[in-house]
Design an enzyme around this catalytic site. Structure first.
Site, short mmCIF file in Angstrom:
data_model
loop_
_atom_site.label_atom_id
_atom_site.label_comp_id
_atom_site.label_asym_id
_atom_site.label_seq_id
_atom_site.Cartn_x
_atom_site.Cartn_y
_atom_site.Cartn_z
N VAL A 80 0.85 -1.67 -0.10
CA VAL A 80 0.05 0.29 -0.05
C VAL A 80 0.78 1.17 0.03
O VAL A 80 0.22 1.94 -0.49
CB VAL A 80 -1.13 -0.04 1.60
CG1 VAL A 80 -0.28 0.23 2.49
CG2 VAL A 80 -2.52 1.12 1.69
N CYS A 133 20.94 -3.26 0.48
CA CYS A 133 20.16 -3.45 -0.49
C CYS A 133 19.96 -1.86 -1.11
O CYS A 133 19.39 -1.33 -2.42
CB CYS A 133 18.63 -4.54 -0.86
SG CYS A 133 17.40 -4.05 -2.33
N CYS A 188 13.64 -10.78 2.72
CA CYS A 188 12.28 -10.86 1.40
C CYS A 188 13.16 -12.39 1.07
O CYS A 188 12.79 -13.63 0.86
CB CYS A 188 12.97 -10.16 0.39
SG CYS A 188 14.34 -9.72 -0.72
#
Length: 365
Positions: A15, A103, A200
């Site tokens: 979102v 990252c 992840c």
């Protein structure tokens, strides 16, 4: 529309990044959506992790709902080399790396800028809860998000001026529930989608299992106390984190915690809670964000983990090695090599670096 109003939005399927695109469109920008493909299709993914196939479909659907062009960019090889291999190497060395910081440092924002340049788009944006502005000296500053509970500036400290001057962070001006309400009003299906929580490539947080699958042999060794006395046997250094108490299988007259690791001896050091506290933190690879490197001590606030509150500290100029020292007024618990220390001056991120060492006391530089 004027091409100068185009902005490439990094979308995750969640979102926040979708709301970032929505807010940009409301603000007169022309957003173009993209998602960075970072993991191979055969890699495991959990429901709480990001960058899944479902996330990609959600991002594509959100872009279509908002009438945006959408691109998928393949950065799997770079992600593997710069983030996953760095994570594995850190654990081999007895550290506890933060892959989300790496990252951002080495993949996401450089990748966004490169692809924006390829498309002739001058600006980039993400859904992070942080803000960017330009100080009176002309230097671009990274600021905390207005919603302190969701502020993500800690993870963004690696950003350089070349990133910040082109970066828009519209979500940082809002709280989480405001963002969800905006998404619901716009009819976006991910308005109530749960936030990703796991790393992840590590769904479920199974560090030892992941490391073993990637060639790291877990070698059993000794639990020792601070005097070097053997207390028991451990399963392998990567199985333990600083401050850990549960799952040790060792008992004593008082609760025992992991207070250190000795990679040379393959030993996990156990001690009482009070042995976990450090005042001095030394950081390497320090990135000066909103200020130039200082020449005199500076009073700041800082934290050594994303989840902890800020504490008052004094930041000292870099030494001859380029290392930066922060001395906290009050000792901080479980300061962990490989994690990041981030320092603030008011709402502005002064900078941050990788924790190399922590000590109760140390002689001056």
């Amino acid at each position: 529309m004027d091409s100068e109003r185009k902005v490439l939005v990094g979308m995750s399927g969640g979102v926040d990044s979708t709301a970032a695109a929505l807010l940009l469109r409301k603000g007169g920008w022309e957003p173009v959506g993209c998602m960075l493909s970072l993991r191979s299709g055969g890699e495991e993914a959990g429901r709480k992790s990001c960058c899944t196939l479902e996330d990609a479909e959600d991002a594509r659907a959100a872009a279509a709902r908002l009438g945006m062009d959408f691109y998928m960019f393949n950065f799997k090889n770079l992600f593997r080399e710069a983030v996953v291999e760095d994570f594995i190497a850190g654990y081999r060395a007895g550290r506890t790396p933060n892959p989300c910081v790496e990252c951002n440092r080495r993949v996401k924002f450089d990748a966004l800028l490169r692809r924006a340049d390829d498309l002739g788009i001058p600006r980039v944006a993400t859904g992070h809860y942080a803000r960017v502005d330009q100080g009176p000296d002309g230097r671009w500053r990274l600021l905390r998000g207005l919603d302190r509970r969701k502020d993500q500036s800690y993870f963004l400290y690696p950003l350089a001026q070349r990133h910040l001057r082109r970066l828009l962070l519209p979500v940082g001006e809002f709280g989480k529930e405001q963002i969800r309400a905006l998404a619901e009003e716009a009819g976006l299906v991910n308005a109530r989608k749960r936030d990703s929580q796991d790393i992840c490539f590590l769904p479920g947080g199974d560090y030892p299992g992941f490391l073993e699958k990637n060639g790291v042999t877990l070698v059993q060794g000794d639990f020792v106390d601070q005097a070097g006395r053997v207390l028991g046997r451990h399963r392998g250094l990567p199985c333990y984190t600083l401050g850990q108490r549960r799952g040790l299988g060792v008992s004593g007259p008082e609760p025992l915690y992991v207070v250190g690791k000795d990679a040379g001896r393959n030993a996990v050091i156990l001690g009482p809670d009070q042995a976990l506290y450090s005042r001095e933190v030394w950081a390497e690879a320090f990135n000066w964000v909103s200020l130039d490197p200082i020449a005199a001590p500076l009073r700041v606030t800082g934290k050594t983990r994303y989840s902890q509150g800020e504490a008052a500290a004094t930041l000292y100029p870099p030494d001859s090695r380029g290392m930066v020292r922060a001395v906290f007024d009050e000792p901080q618990r479980a300061v962990t090599p490989g994690q990041s220390v981030v320092l603030y001056l008011g709402d502005a991120v002064v900078g941050g670096g990788i924790i190399a060492e922590a000590a109760m006391e140390r002689n001056s530089q």
